[in-house]
Design an enzyme around this catalytic site. Structure first.
Site, PDB file in Angstrom:
ATOM      1  N   ARG A   1       6.956  10.594  23.342  1.00  0.00           N
ATOM      2  CA  ARG A   1       7.000  11.159  21.995  1.00  0.00           C
ATOM      3  C   ARG A   1       5.796  12.086  21.800  1.00  0.00           C
ATOM      4  O   ARG A   1       4.652  11.665  21.902  1.00  0.00           O
ATOM      5  CB  ARG A   1       6.988  10.033  20.946  1.00  0.00           C
ATOM      6  CG  ARG A   1       7.122  10.506  19.513  1.00  0.00           C
ATOM      7  CD  ARG A   1       8.495  11.078  19.226  1.00  0.00           C
ATOM      8  NE  ARG A   1       9.542  10.075  19.427  1.00  0.00           N
ATOM      9  CZ  ARG A   1      10.580  10.246  20.223  1.00  0.00           C
ATOM     10  NH1 ARG A   1      10.737  11.382  20.900  1.00  0.00           N
ATOM     11  NH2 ARG A   1      11.492   9.308  20.362  1.00  0.00           N
TER      12      ARG A   1
ATOM     13  N   HIS B   1      12.414  13.788  14.877  1.00  0.00           N
ATOM     14  CA  HIS B   1      11.658  12.918  13.978  1.00  0.00           C
ATOM     15  C   HIS B   1      10.897  13.745  12.948  1.00  0.00           C
ATOM     16  O   HIS B   1      10.271  14.740  13.290  1.00  0.00           O
ATOM     17  CB  HIS B   1      10.665  12.062  14.770  1.00  0.00           C
ATOM     18  CG  HIS B   1      11.315  11.202  15.812  1.00  0.00           C
ATOM     19  ND1 HIS B   1      11.818  11.719  16.983  1.00  0.00           N
ATOM     20  CD2 HIS B   1      11.556   9.868  15.849  1.00  0.00           C
ATOM     21  CE1 HIS B   1      12.339  10.737  17.704  1.00  0.00           C
ATOM     22  NE2 HIS B   1      12.190   9.612  17.038  1.00  0.00           N
TER      23      HIS B   1
ATOM     24  N   LYS C   1      19.779  10.998  17.853  1.00  0.00           N
ATOM     25  CA  LYS C   1      18.926  10.131  17.034  1.00  0.00           C
ATOM     26  C   LYS C   1      18.135  10.982  16.046  1.00  0.00           C
ATOM     27  O   LYS C   1      17.486  11.949  16.435  1.00  0.00           O
ATOM     28  CB  LYS C   1      17.964   9.344  17.926  1.00  0.00           C
ATOM     29  CG  LYS C   1      16.958   8.484  17.154  1.00  0.00           C
ATOM     30  CD  LYS C   1      15.855   7.980  18.077  1.00  0.00           C
ATOM     31  CE  LYS C   1      14.791   7.222  17.294  1.00  0.00           C
ATOM     32  NZ  LYS C   1      13.601   6.925  18.124  1.00  0.00           N
TER      33      LYS C   1
ATOM     34  N   ARG D   1      17.802   0.126   9.482  1.00  0.00           N
ATOM     35  CA  ARG D   1      17.643  -0.586  10.749  1.00  0.00           C
ATOM     36  C   ARG D   1      18.538  -1.821  10.804  1.00  0.00           C
ATOM     37  O   ARG D   1      19.179  -2.092  11.817  1.00  0.00           O
ATOM     38  CB  ARG D   1      16.177  -1.002  10.944  1.00  0.00           C
ATOM     39  CG  ARG D   1      15.214   0.177  11.044  1.00  0.00           C
ATOM     40  CD  ARG D   1      13.777  -0.310  11.282  1.00  0.00           C
ATOM     41  NE  ARG D   1      12.813   0.787  11.243  1.00  0.00           N
ATOM     42  CZ  ARG D   1      12.487   1.553  12.270  1.00  0.00           C
ATOM     43  NH1 ARG D   1      13.063   1.348  13.450  1.00  0.00           N
ATOM     44  NH2 ARG D   1      11.584   2.514  12.144  1.00  0.00           N
TER      45      ARG D   1
ATOM     46  N   GLN E   1       9.328  -0.695  11.588  1.00  0.00           N
ATOM     47  CA  GLN E   1       9.848  -1.563  12.646  1.00  0.00           C
ATOM     48  C   GLN E   1       9.513  -3.019  12.345  1.00  0.00           C
ATOM     49  O   GLN E   1       8.432  -3.336  11.867  1.00  0.00           O
ATOM     50  CB  GLN E   1       9.261  -1.186  14.006  1.00  0.00           C
ATOM     51  CG  GLN E   1       9.937  -0.019  14.688  1.00  0.00           C
ATOM     52  CD  GLN E   1       9.488   0.140  16.132  1.00  0.00           C
ATOM     53  OE1 GLN E   1       8.532  -0.476  16.576  1.00  0.00           O
ATOM     54  NE2 GLN E   1      10.179   0.989  16.871  1.00  0.00           N
TER      55      GLN E   1
END
Length: 238
Positions: A70, A133, A160, A202, A225
């Site tokens: 990333r 992102h 994504k 999520r 997360q």
């Protein structure tokens, strides 16, 4: 509603330590895909990645392996840009044991280079997750839909999109864009509304057509997360 695979993200500093393997084994029943982040390793090499993959292969029958670099541009630690980044992604194809590879999308990318590298990865039987992102905000609904559309034109296995919400309407727009894409396109979709505000994206990923949901092993690697054990329990409720 789609079947959702749970991705556990790890970001080792230099190598796969025994303590990390123990943490993975402790959560093995909750993990469908293990994401190995490599952007936190300064000047990472393919040989370093191959060594880590070798250590993870012992458990590989239990899950698929996804490798992600990333860049700082998209919220990671990676300093590689342009050809340095693309060359690394391309070279990952040569590592046995990798099942999936993440490649970033930006509006100003070299389309031909991206197409060539994605085809190269697929020729080596790597599934491609093309991703975008935005850690600052959530674009309007029509822009979210346009980003999904632009990414799927590369014919990846997964698209994504992860964005940062500032209110509940941002979360709803991301979920609507993902749901519409899932209903109209062939490739698998992943939509993440980050932070605690977007947690429903999520846990209820499958309700809106999503195929992957990302959790952590201990310390979160992205805003919002939760531990994969808790995430797996939540996902299976739907």
């Amino acid at each position: 509603m789609t079947h959702v695979e749970v991705v556990a993200t790890i970001a080792p500093q230099l190598s796969i330590e025994e303590t990390l393997i123990q943490k993975i084994n402790h959560r093995i029943d909750a993990i469908d895909v293990l994401e190995l982040r490599i952007d936190q390793i300064e000047n990472v090499t393919v040989d370093q990645v191959a060594e880590m993959i070798t250590k993870l292969k012992v458990m590989q029958d239990s899950f698929k392996l996804l490798v992600t670099y990333r860049t700082k541009l998209q919220g990671g630690y990676g300093q590689f840009i342009n050809d340095l980044y693309l060359n690394l992604i391309s070279d990952l194809a040569n590592i046995n044991g990798i099942d999936m590879i993440d490649i970033e999308w930006q509006a100003d990318i070299d389309i031909e280079k991206h197409q060539r590298i994605i085809k190269h990865l697929q020729q080596y039987n790597k599934e491609v997750v093309i991703s975008h992102h935005n850690f600052e905000s959530t674009p309007p609904l029509d822009e979210l839909q346009f980003i999904f559309f632009k990414m799927q034109k590369f014919n990846p296995e997964y698209v994504k999109l992860a964005v940062m919400p500032h209110n509940k309407n941002d979360v709803l727009n991301l979920l609507q864009a993902m749901s519409t894409f899932s209903d109209t396109m062939d490739c698998k979709v992943v939509g993440i509304s980050m932070s605690k505000l977007g947690l429903i994206s999520r846990t209820a990923q499958g309700v809106f057509g999503g195929a992957l949901t990302y959790g952590c092993i201990g310390e979160p690697q992205a805003p919002g997360q939760i531990d994969v054990t808790d995430l797996k329990a939540q996902v299976t409720l739907y």
